[in-house]
Design a protein around this motif. Sequence first.
Motif, PDB file in Angstrom:
ATOM      1  N   ARG A  26       3.631  -5.174   3.790  1.00 40.84           N
ATOM      2  CA  ARG A  26       2.955  -6.222   4.574  1.00 40.84           C
ATOM      3  C   ARG A  26       2.289  -5.611   5.810  1.00 40.84           C
ATOM      4  NH1 ARG A  26       7.460  -9.086   2.513  1.00 40.84           N
ATOM      5  NH2 ARG A  26       8.748  -8.549   4.303  1.00 40.84           N
ATOM      6  N   TYR A  27       2.956  -4.650   6.431  1.00 37.67           N
ATOM      7  CA  TYR A  27       2.366  -3.962   7.584  1.00 37.67           C
ATOM      8  C   TYR A  27       1.106  -3.202   7.154  1.00 37.67           C
ATOM      9  CZ  TYR A  27       1.828  -0.850  11.576  1.00 37.67           C
ATOM     10  OH  TYR A  27       1.321  -0.165  12.642  1.00 37.67           O
ATOM     11  N   ILE A  34      -4.174  -1.652   2.553  1.00 34.73           N
ATOM     12  CA  ILE A  34      -4.136  -2.220   1.210  1.00 34.73           C
ATOM     13  C   ILE A  34      -4.499  -3.695   1.321  1.00 34.73           C
ATOM     14  CG2 ILE A  34      -2.412  -0.586   0.349  1.00 34.73           C
ATOM     15  CD1 ILE A  34      -0.284  -2.776   0.661  1.00 34.73           C
ATOM     16  N   SER A  35      -4.805  -4.300   0.184  1.00 31.62           N
ATOM     17  CA  SER A  35      -5.103  -5.732   0.191  1.00 31.62           C
ATOM     18  C   SER A  35      -4.465  -6.376  -1.028  1.00 31.62           C
ATOM     19  CB  SER A  35      -6.611  -5.977   0.201  1.00 31.62           C
ATOM     20  OG  SER A  35      -7.186  -5.442  -0.972  1.00 31.62           O
ATOM     21  N   ALA A  36      -4.270  -7.681  -0.930  1.00 37.81           N
ATOM     22  CA  ALA A  36      -3.650  -8.442  -2.004  1.00 37.81           C
ATOM     23  C   ALA A  36      -4.462  -9.686  -2.282  1.00 37.81           C
ATOM     24  CB  ALA A  36      -2.223  -8.826  -1.614  1.00 37.81           C
ATOM     25  N   ARG A  44       1.637 -12.885  -2.826  1.00 41.36           N
ATOM     26  CA  ARG A  44       0.778 -11.707  -2.902  1.00 41.36           C
ATOM     27  C   ARG A  44       0.801 -11.134  -4.310  1.00 41.36           C
ATOM     28  NH1 ARG A  44       3.031 -11.477   2.293  1.00 41.36           N
ATOM     29  NH2 ARG A  44       1.583 -10.795   3.908  1.00 41.36           N
ATOM     30  N   ARG A  45      -0.367 -10.673  -4.759  1.00 42.17           N
ATOM     31  CA  ARG A  45      -0.489  -9.936  -6.014  1.00 42.17           C
ATOM     32  C   ARG A  45      -1.405  -8.748  -5.742  1.00 42.17           C
ATOM     33  NH1 ARG A  45       3.251 -12.702  -6.942  1.00 42.17           N
ATOM     34  NH2 ARG A  45       3.569 -14.083  -8.712  1.00 42.17           N
ATOM     35  N   TYR A  46      -0.929  -7.570  -6.121  1.00 45.57           N
ATOM     36  CA  TYR A  46      -1.642  -6.320  -5.838  1.00 45.57           C
ATOM     37  C   TYR A  46      -2.178  -5.704  -7.124  1.00 45.57           C
ATOM     38  CZ  TYR A  46       0.854  -6.611  -1.393  1.00 45.57           C
ATOM     39  OH  TYR A  46       1.340  -7.019  -0.191  1.00 45.57           O
ATOM     40  N   ALA A  47      -3.390  -5.189  -7.068  1.00 44.17           N
ATOM     41  CA  ALA A  47      -3.957  -4.444  -8.187  1.00 44.17           C
ATOM     42  C   ALA A  47      -3.170  -3.147  -8.346  1.00 44.17           C
ATOM     43  CB  ALA A  47      -5.430  -4.145  -7.926  1.00 44.17           C
ATOM     44  N   ARG A  48      -3.070  -2.640  -9.559  1.00 45.55           N
ATOM     45  CA  ARG A  48      -2.339  -1.395  -9.800  1.00 45.55           C
ATOM     46  C   ARG A  48      -2.946  -0.225  -9.016  1.00 45.55           C
ATOM     47  NH1 ARG A  48       1.535  -1.955 -13.546  1.00 45.55           N
ATOM     48  NH2 ARG A  48       1.379  -3.760 -14.886  1.00 45.55           N
ATOM     49  N   ALA A  49      -4.236  -0.277  -8.757  1.00 46.06           N
ATOM     50  CA  ALA A  49      -4.892   0.790  -7.979  1.00 46.06           C
ATOM     51  C   ALA A  49      -4.321   0.885  -6.567  1.00 46.06           C
ATOM     52  CB  ALA A  49      -6.402   0.553  -7.925  1.00 46.06           C
ATOM     53  N   ARG A  71      -6.668   4.982   7.284  1.00 48.00           N
ATOM     54  CA  ARG A  71      -7.488   3.790   7.028  1.00 48.00           C
ATOM     55  C   ARG A  71      -8.970   4.129   7.049  1.00 48.00           C
ATOM     56  NH1 ARG A  71      -9.605  -0.512  10.196  1.00 48.00           N
ATOM     57  NH2 ARG A  71      -8.639   0.429  12.002  1.00 48.00           N
ATOM     58  N   THR A  72      -9.370   4.949   7.999  1.00 47.45           N
ATOM     59  CA  THR A  72     -10.768   5.363   8.074  1.00 47.45           C
ATOM     60  C   THR A  72     -11.187   6.077   6.791  1.00 47.45           C
ATOM     61  OG1 THR A  72     -10.660   5.535  10.477  1.00 47.45           O
ATOM     62  CG2 THR A  72     -12.408   6.769   9.387  1.00 47.45           C
ATOM     63  N   ALA A  73     -10.313   6.936   6.295  1.00 51.43           N
ATOM     64  CA  ALA A  73     -10.612   7.647   5.047  1.00 51.43           C
ATOM     65  C   ALA A  73     -10.649   6.681   3.871  1.00 51.43           C
ATOM     66  CB  ALA A  73      -9.581   8.741   4.815  1.00 51.43           C
ATOM     67  N   LEU A  74      -9.682   5.767   3.813  1.00 56.02           N
ATOM     68  CA  LEU A  74      -9.641   4.808   2.711  1.00 56.02           C
ATOM     69  C   LEU A  74     -10.867   3.906   2.688  1.00 56.02           C
ATOM     70  CD1 LEU A  74      -5.888   3.756   2.657  1.00 56.02           C
ATOM     71  CD2 LEU A  74      -7.153   4.873   0.819  1.00 56.02           C
ATOM     72  N   ASP A  75     -11.425   3.641   3.855  1.00 53.13           N
ATOM     73  CA  ASP A  75     -12.627   2.808   3.920  1.00 53.13           C
ATOM     74  C   ASP A  75     -13.788   3.448   3.161  1.00 53.13           C
ATOM     75  OD1 ASP A  75     -11.320   0.887   5.402  1.00 53.13           O
ATOM     76  OD2 ASP A  75     -12.176   1.513   7.327  1.00 53.13           O
ATOM     77  N   ARG A  76     -13.718   4.764   2.954  1.00 47.19           N
ATOM     78  CA  ARG A  76     -14.782   5.486   2.248  1.00 47.19           C
ATOM     79  C   ARG A  76     -14.508   5.607   0.751  1.00 47.19           C
ATOM     80  NH1 ARG A  76     -15.637  10.938   5.147  1.00 47.19           N
ATOM     81  NH2 ARG A  76     -17.398  10.978   3.747  1.00 47.19           N
ATOM     82  N   LEU A  77     -13.360   5.085   0.304  1.00 44.13           N
ATOM     83  CA  LEU A  77     -12.979   5.193  -1.100  1.00 44.13           C
ATOM     84  C   LEU A  77     -12.986   3.814  -1.757  1.00 44.13           C
ATOM     85  CD1 LEU A  77      -9.977   7.685  -0.753  1.00 44.13           C
ATOM     86  CD2 LEU A  77     -12.299   8.200  -1.537  1.00 44.13           C
ATOM     87  N   PRO A  78     -13.177   3.774  -3.074  1.00 43.64           N
ATOM     88  CA  PRO A  78     -13.154   2.473  -3.763  1.00 43.64           C
ATOM     89  C   PRO A  78     -11.755   1.866  -3.719  1.00 43.64           C
ATOM     90  CG  PRO A  78     -13.253   4.274  -5.347  1.00 43.64           C
ATOM     91  CD  PRO A  78     -13.408   4.888  -3.988  1.00 43.64           C
ATOM     92  N   GLU A  79     -11.694   0.558  -3.580  1.00 42.43           N
ATOM     93  CA  GLU A  79     -10.406  -0.124  -3.477  1.00 42.43           C
ATOM     94  C   GLU A  79      -9.836  -0.496  -4.840  1.00 42.43           C
ATOM     95  OE1 GLU A  79      -8.503  -3.912  -1.092  1.00 42.43           O
ATOM     96  OE2 GLU A  79     -10.409  -3.090  -0.441  1.00 42.43           O
ATOM     97  N   ASP A  80     -10.711  -0.678  -5.817  1.00 41.71           N
ATOM     98  CA  ASP A  80     -10.273  -1.230  -7.095  1.00 41.71           C
ATOM     99  C   ASP A  80     -10.113  -0.202  -8.219  1.00 41.71           C
ATOM    100  OD1 ASP A  80     -12.951  -0.658  -7.152  1.00 41.71           O
ATOM    101  OD2 ASP A  80     -13.515  -2.445  -8.282  1.00 41.71           O
ATOM    102  N   ARG A  81     -10.273   1.078  -7.902  1.00 41.37           N
ATOM    103  CA  ARG A  81     -10.145   2.110  -8.933  1.00 41.37           C
ATOM    104  C   ARG A  81      -9.821   3.444  -8.262  1.00 41.37           C
ATOM    105  NH1 ARG A  81     -14.416   5.348  -8.339  1.00 41.37           N
ATOM    106  NH2 ARG A  81     -16.332   4.486  -7.504  1.00 41.37           N
ATOM    107  N   ALA A  82      -9.444   4.400  -9.069  1.00 38.75           N
ATOM    108  CA  ALA A  82      -9.180   5.745  -8.553  1.00 38.75           C
ATOM    109  C   ALA A  82     -10.499   6.370  -8.104  1.00 38.75           C
ATOM    110  CB  ALA A  82      -8.543   6.603  -9.637  1.00 38.75           C
ATOM    111  N   PRO A  83     -10.479   7.119  -6.997  1.00 38.87           N
ATOM    112  CA  PRO A  83     -11.725   7.751  -6.541  1.00 38.87           C
ATOM    113  C   PRO A  83     -12.156   8.855  -7.494  1.00 38.87           C
ATOM    114  CG  PRO A  83      -9.878   8.366  -5.142  1.00 38.87           C
ATOM    115  CD  PRO A  83      -9.366   7.366  -6.107  1.00 38.87           C
ATOM    116  N   SER A  84     -13.462   9.049  -7.564  1.00 40.34           N
ATOM    117  CA  SER A  84     -14.006  10.154  -8.361  1.00 40.34           C
ATOM    118  C   SER A  84     -13.754  11.459  -7.618  1.00 40.34           C
ATOM    119  CB  SER A  84     -15.509   9.955  -8.573  1.00 40.34           C
ATOM    120  OG  SER A  84     -16.183  10.117  -7.328  1.00 40.34           O
TER     121      SER A  84
END
Length: 164
Positions: A26-27, A34-36, A44-49, A71-84
Amino acid sequence: MGPTRHDLLTIGQLAARSGLAPSALRYYERMGLISAERTAGNQRRYARATLRRIAFVRAAQRVGLSLEEARTALDRLPEDRAPSTAEWSAVAVTWHERIDRQIEELELLKRKLTGCIGCGCLSLSRCALYNAGDRAAAAGPGARYLLTRDPAGGPEPGPAEGTG
């Protein structure tokens, strides 16, 4: 088409799979790591990614990065799939300088500790490791900041009490 209900994890499932407590998840969500999705019952329901994002955050913390940096780094990566590979490489390059700086700081600390073991002074007033760059020590013993008329100006003592 988005994930089906079978592709989503409850907070308990995500906690069990990630090794983090639900309170930590939750934190992470409040921090934007992360998001739900929410069910009709507001659960809450979370995607497997999300598991990959959590693994990424934990790896970042292990190398000394803050949650904000993660968080700054994650903002540059896709949320719904593994990064390329290319997406991951772009983020990893931004960490190289930060990690190199951290390594330099740790090497300096290691050298200072080696000197302290040999020195054995255990002095908080003279030790370069515990009291690095202490301006107050140059002004004399005692609570220099409390004895200073203008604490913002530094520990150097002002005019003697009773004058002026």
